[in-house]
Design an enzyme around this catalytic site. Structure first.
Site, PDB file in Angstrom:
ATOM      1  N   LYS A   1       0.828  -1.210   0.000  1.00 47.37           N
ATOM      2  CA  LYS A   1       0.000   0.000   0.000  1.00 47.37           C
ATOM      3  C   LYS A   1       0.865   1.264   0.000  1.00 47.37           C
ATOM      4  O   LYS A   1       2.092   1.188   0.188  1.00 47.37           O
ATOM      5  CB  LYS A   1      -0.921  -0.045   1.219  1.00 47.37           C
ATOM      6  CG  LYS A   1      -2.064  -1.085   1.116  1.00 47.37           C
ATOM      7  CD  LYS A   1      -2.842  -1.136   2.436  1.00 47.37           C
ATOM      8  CE  LYS A   1      -4.102  -1.963   2.356  1.00 47.37           C
ATOM      9  NZ  LYS A   1      -4.767  -2.079   3.695  1.00 47.37           N
TER      10      LYS A   1
ATOM     11  N   TYR B   1     -12.552  -2.243  -3.131  1.00 48.79           N
ATOM     12  CA  TYR B   1     -13.051  -2.217  -1.752  1.00 48.79           C
ATOM     13  C   TYR B   1     -14.580  -2.123  -1.684  1.00 48.79           C
ATOM     14  O   TYR B   1     -15.122  -1.699  -0.657  1.00 48.79           O
ATOM     15  CB  TYR B   1     -12.394  -1.074  -0.981  1.00 48.79           C
ATOM     16  CG  TYR B   1     -10.983  -1.389  -0.511  1.00 48.79           C
ATOM     17  CD1 TYR B   1     -10.707  -2.538   0.245  1.00 48.79           C
ATOM     18  CD2 TYR B   1      -9.920  -0.535  -0.788  1.00 48.79           C
ATOM     19  CE1 TYR B   1      -9.421  -2.833   0.684  1.00 48.79           C
ATOM     20  CE2 TYR B   1      -8.628  -0.818  -0.347  1.00 48.79           C
ATOM     21  CZ  TYR B   1      -8.387  -1.969   0.395  1.00 48.79           C
ATOM     22  OH  TYR B   1      -7.119  -2.257   0.840  1.00 48.79           O
TER      23      TYR B   1
ATOM     24  N   PHE C   1     -15.060   3.388   8.033  1.00 53.27           N
ATOM     25  CA  PHE C   1     -13.697   3.658   7.579  1.00 53.27           C
ATOM     26  C   PHE C   1     -13.573   3.715   6.056  1.00 53.27           C
ATOM     27  O   PHE C   1     -12.475   3.936   5.535  1.00 53.27           O
ATOM     28  CB  PHE C   1     -12.717   2.610   8.140  1.00 53.27           C
ATOM     29  CG  PHE C   1     -13.026   1.181   7.766  1.00 53.27           C
ATOM     30  CD1 PHE C   1     -12.588   0.653   6.561  1.00 53.27           C
ATOM     31  CD2 PHE C   1     -13.753   0.351   8.619  1.00 53.27           C
ATOM     32  CE1 PHE C   1     -12.857  -0.663   6.210  1.00 53.27           C
ATOM     33  CE2 PHE C   1     -14.030  -0.968   8.277  1.00 53.27           C
ATOM     34  CZ  PHE C   1     -13.580  -1.481   7.072  1.00 53.27           C
TER      35      PHE C   1
ATOM     36  N   ARG D   1      -1.555 -14.218   3.837  1.00 52.66           N
ATOM     37  CA  ARG D   1      -2.202 -13.461   4.928  1.00 52.66           C
ATOM     38  C   ARG D   1      -1.469 -13.676   6.250  1.00 52.66           C
ATOM     39  O   ARG D   1      -1.377 -12.776   7.076  1.00 52.66           O
ATOM     40  CB  ARG D   1      -3.688 -13.810   5.025  1.00 52.66           C
ATOM     41  CG  ARG D   1      -4.500 -13.034   3.976  1.00 52.66           C
ATOM     42  CD  ARG D   1      -5.969 -13.229   4.093  1.00 52.66           C
ATOM     43  NE  ARG D   1      -6.617 -12.605   5.217  1.00 52.66           N
ATOM     44  CZ  ARG D   1      -7.131 -11.369   5.230  1.00 52.66           C
ATOM     45  NH1 ARG D   1      -6.992 -10.581   4.164  1.00 52.66           N
ATOM     46  NH2 ARG D   1      -7.745 -10.906   6.284  1.00 52.66           N
TER      47      ARG D   1
ATOM     48  N   THR E   1      -5.267  -7.818  10.497  1.00 55.11           N
ATOM     49  CA  THR E   1      -5.606  -6.485   9.979  1.00 55.11           C
ATOM     50  C   THR E   1      -5.099  -5.360  10.881  1.00 55.11           C
ATOM     51  O   THR E   1      -4.570  -4.351  10.391  1.00 55.11           O
ATOM     52  CB  THR E   1      -7.143  -6.385   9.832  1.00 55.11           C
ATOM     53  OG1 THR E   1      -7.580  -7.489   9.037  1.00 55.11           O
ATOM     54  CG2 THR E   1      -7.555  -5.086   9.173  1.00 55.11           C
TER      55      THR E   1
ATOM     56  N   ARG F   1       2.762  -6.656   9.280  1.00 54.75           N
ATOM     57  CA  ARG F   1       1.988  -5.611   9.969  1.00 54.75           C
ATOM     58  C   ARG F   1       2.459  -5.429  11.408  1.00 54.75           C
ATOM     59  O   ARG F   1       2.464  -4.312  11.923  1.00 54.75           O
ATOM     60  CB  ARG F   1       0.489  -5.946   9.891  1.00 54.75           C
ATOM     61  CG  ARG F   1      -0.085  -5.667   8.488  1.00 54.75           C
ATOM     62  CD  ARG F   1      -1.431  -6.312   8.312  1.00 54.75           C
ATOM     63  NE  ARG F   1      -2.152  -5.819   7.136  1.00 54.75           N
ATOM     64  CZ  ARG F   1      -3.296  -6.330   6.711  1.00 54.75           C
ATOM     65  NH1 ARG F   1      -3.854  -7.346   7.352  1.00 54.75           N
ATOM     66  NH2 ARG F   1      -3.900  -5.834   5.663  1.00 54.75           N
TER      67      ARG F   1
ATOM     68  N   ASN G   1      -1.831   0.038   7.560  1.00 55.08           N
ATOM     69  CA  ASN G   1      -1.364  -1.329   7.847  1.00 55.08           C
ATOM     70  C   ASN G   1      -0.590  -1.977   6.697  1.00 55.08           C
ATOM     71  O   ASN G   1      -0.437  -3.196   6.645  1.00 55.08           O
ATOM     72  CB  ASN G   1      -2.525  -2.194   8.325  1.00 55.08           C
ATOM     73  CG  ASN G   1      -3.589  -2.383   7.267  1.00 55.08           C
ATOM     74  OD1 ASN G   1      -3.498  -1.802   6.182  1.00 55.08           O
ATOM     75  ND2 ASN G   1      -4.595  -3.184   7.568  1.00 55.08           N
TER      76      ASN G   1
ATOM     77  N   HIS H   1      -2.215  -5.317   1.524  1.00 53.40           N
ATOM     78  CA  HIS H   1      -3.476  -6.001   1.280  1.00 53.40           C
ATOM     79  C   HIS H   1      -3.143  -7.391   0.780  1.00 53.40           C
ATOM     80  O   HIS H   1      -2.179  -7.565   0.033  1.00 53.40           O
ATOM     81  CB  HIS H   1      -4.294  -5.278   0.191  1.00 53.40           C
ATOM     82  CG  HIS H   1      -5.428  -6.120  -0.304  1.00 53.40           C
ATOM     83  ND1 HIS H   1      -6.631  -6.189   0.356  1.00 53.40           N
ATOM     84  CD2 HIS H   1      -5.518  -6.991  -1.350  1.00 53.40           C
ATOM     85  CE1 HIS H   1      -7.417  -7.056  -0.274  1.00 53.40           C
ATOM     86  NE2 HIS H   1      -6.772  -7.553  -1.318  1.00 53.40           N
TER      87      HIS H   1
ATOM     88  N   GLU I   1     -10.043 -10.290  -7.493  1.00 49.61           N
ATOM     89  CA  GLU I   1      -9.046  -9.222  -7.391  1.00 49.61           C
ATOM     90  C   GLU I   1      -7.961  -9.341  -8.469  1.00 49.61           C
ATOM     91  O   GLU I   1      -7.546  -8.331  -9.048  1.00 49.61           O
ATOM     92  CB  GLU I   1      -8.427  -9.228  -5.986  1.00 49.61           C
ATOM     93  CG  GLU I   1      -9.455  -8.827  -4.923  1.00 49.61           C
ATOM     94  CD  GLU I   1      -8.952  -8.940  -3.495  1.00 49.61           C
ATOM     95  OE1 GLU I   1      -9.664  -8.474  -2.584  1.00 49.61           O
ATOM     96  OE2 GLU I   1      -7.860  -9.499  -3.270  1.00 49.61           O
TER      97      GLU I   1
HETATM   98  P1  IDP Z   1      -7.688  -6.940   5.539  1.00 49.59           P
HETATM   99  O1  IDP Z   1      -6.917  -5.898   4.757  1.00 49.59           O
HETATM  100  O2  IDP Z   1      -6.841  -7.552   6.611  1.00 49.59           O
HETATM  101  O3  IDP Z   1      -8.365  -7.965   4.678  1.00 49.59           O
HETATM  102  P2  IDP Z   1     -10.332  -5.764   5.935  1.00 49.59           P
HETATM  103  O4  IDP Z   1     -11.202  -5.977   7.120  1.00 49.59           O
HETATM  104  O5  IDP Z   1     -10.723  -6.389   4.644  1.00 49.59           O
HETATM  105  O6  IDP Z   1      -8.845  -6.162   6.343  1.00 49.59           O
HETATM  106  O7  IDP Z   1     -10.229  -4.184   5.734  1.00 49.59           O
HETATM  107  C1  IDP Z   1      -9.645  -3.658   4.561  1.00 49.59           C
HETATM  108  C2  IDP Z   1      -8.729  -2.528   4.938  1.00 49.59           C
HETATM  109  O8  IDP Z   1      -9.516  -1.460   5.462  1.00 49.59           O
HETATM  110  C3  IDP Z   1      -7.717  -2.833   6.038  1.00 49.59           C
HETATM  111  O9  IDP Z   1      -6.559  -3.475   5.584  1.00 49.59           O
HETATM  112  C4  IDP Z   1      -7.422  -1.435   6.547  1.00 49.59           C
HETATM  113  O10 IDP Z   1      -6.522  -0.763   5.659  1.00 49.59           O
HETATM  114  C5  IDP Z   1      -8.786  -0.765   6.446  1.00 49.59           C
HETATM  115  N1  IDP Z   1      -9.539  -0.851   7.705  1.00 49.59           N
HETATM  116  C6  IDP Z   1     -10.218  -1.917   8.199  1.00 49.59           C
HETATM  117  N2  IDP Z   1     -10.782  -1.623   9.379  1.00 49.59           N
HETATM  118  C7  IDP Z   1     -10.465  -0.329   9.633  1.00 49.59           C
HETATM  119  C8  IDP Z   1     -10.768   0.568  10.706  1.00 49.59           C
HETATM  120  O11 IDP Z   1     -11.439   0.235  11.683  1.00 49.59           O
HETATM  121  N3  IDP Z   1     -10.246   1.836  10.594  1.00 49.59           N
HETATM  122  C9  IDP Z   1      -9.509   2.241   9.544  1.00 49.59           C
HETATM  123  N4  IDP Z   1      -9.203   1.436   8.521  1.00 49.59           N
HETATM  124  C10 IDP Z   1      -9.675   0.167   8.558  1.00 49.59           C
HETATM  125 MG    MG Z   2      -9.919  -7.763   3.326  1.00 49.44          MG
END
Ligand code: IDP
Ligand code: MG
Length: 151
Positions: free
Chosen positions: A9, A49, A57, A85, A91, A102, A112, A115, A126
Site C-alpha cells: 500500500k 473495496y 472507515f 495473509r 488487519t 503488519r 497497515n 493487502h 481481485e
Molecule cells: P484486511 O486488509 O486484513 O483484509 P479488511 O477488514 O478487509 O482487512 O479491511 C480492509 C482494509 O480497510 C484494512 O486493511 C485497513 O486498511 C482498512 N480498515 C479496516 N478496518 C479499519 C478501521 O477500523 N479503521 C480504519 N481502517 C480500517
Molecule cells: Mg480484506
C-alpha cells in the site's frame, strides 16, 4: 497451485518497504507471477473495496489507497492465500503476530501497509480486476522441488 493478490500500500511505498515485503514472500518460497507499480484511481479503489462500502472507515480507506502509488502483485504457491495473509499478519497491527509485516512495521489499522486476498473467490476477483491475463507470467522455477512437496 493457488494464486493470491497482494498490494504494498502507499505507506509501504513511501516508507521504502516494498522490497521488504517482496523479500519475505520470496524467502517463504512463494513465486511472483505478476507485478505493477501504479497510482490507483478512485474507480479502481471503489471496485476493489466495494465490500466495505458504507462502513465507517470506507472513505478514509479509499483516500489512503489512492493517496500515492502502490505495488500490486500476484503470488503463487500451495495455499498461497492463507500463507500470504499469515506473512502479512492480522488487519490491526497491534493484533498481528510478531514476525509478520503488519506487526513488525505497523501500529494502526489505517496504515497497515499491505493487502492480501482473503479467500479463493476474492483472489480470482481481485487478480482479474487488477491484471490482464497477458500480464501474468507462467514460469518454471527448478527450486520448487526443494520448497514444495505434495500439499
Ligand atoms: P484486511 O486488509 O486484513 O483484509 P479488511 O477488514 O478487509 O482487512 O479491511 C480492509 C482494509 O480497510 C484494512 O486493511 C485497513 O486498511 C482498512 N480498515 C479496516 N478496518 C479499519 C478501521 O477500523 N479503521 C480504519 N481502517 C480500517
Ligand atoms: Mg480484506
Amino acid at each position: 497451485m493457488e494464486r493470491t493478490f497482494v498490494i504494498a500500500k502507499p505507506d509501504a511505498v513511501q516508507r521504502g518497504l516494498v522490497g521488504e515485503i517482496i523479500v519475505r514472500l520470496e524467502r517463504r518460497g512463494l513465486k511472483l507471477v505478476g507485478a505493477k507499480f501504479l497510482q490507483v484511481s478512485r474507480e479502481l479503489a471503489e471496485k476493489h473495496y466495494a465490500v466495505h462500502k458504507g462502513k465507517s472507515f470506507y472513505e478514509g480507506l479509499i483516500s489512503y489507497i489512492t493517496s500515492a502509488p502502490v505495488m500490486a502483485m500476484v503470488w503463487e504457491g500451495p495455499q498461497a492465500i492463507v500463507a500470504v495473509r499469515q506473512t502479512m499478519g492480522a488487519t490491526r497491527p497491534v493484533e498481528a503476530a510478531p514476525g509478520s509485516v503488519r506487526h513488525d512495521f505497523g501500529l494502526t489499522v489505517g496504515r497497515n501497509l499491505t493487502h492480501a486476498s482473503d479467500a479463493p473467490e476474492t483472489a480470482v476477483f481481485e487478480i482479474g480486476l487488477w491484471f490482464k491475463d497477458a500480464e501474468l507470467v507462467n514460469w518454471q522455477r527448478p527450486t520448487d522441488a526443494w520448497i514444495f512437496e505434495g500439499n
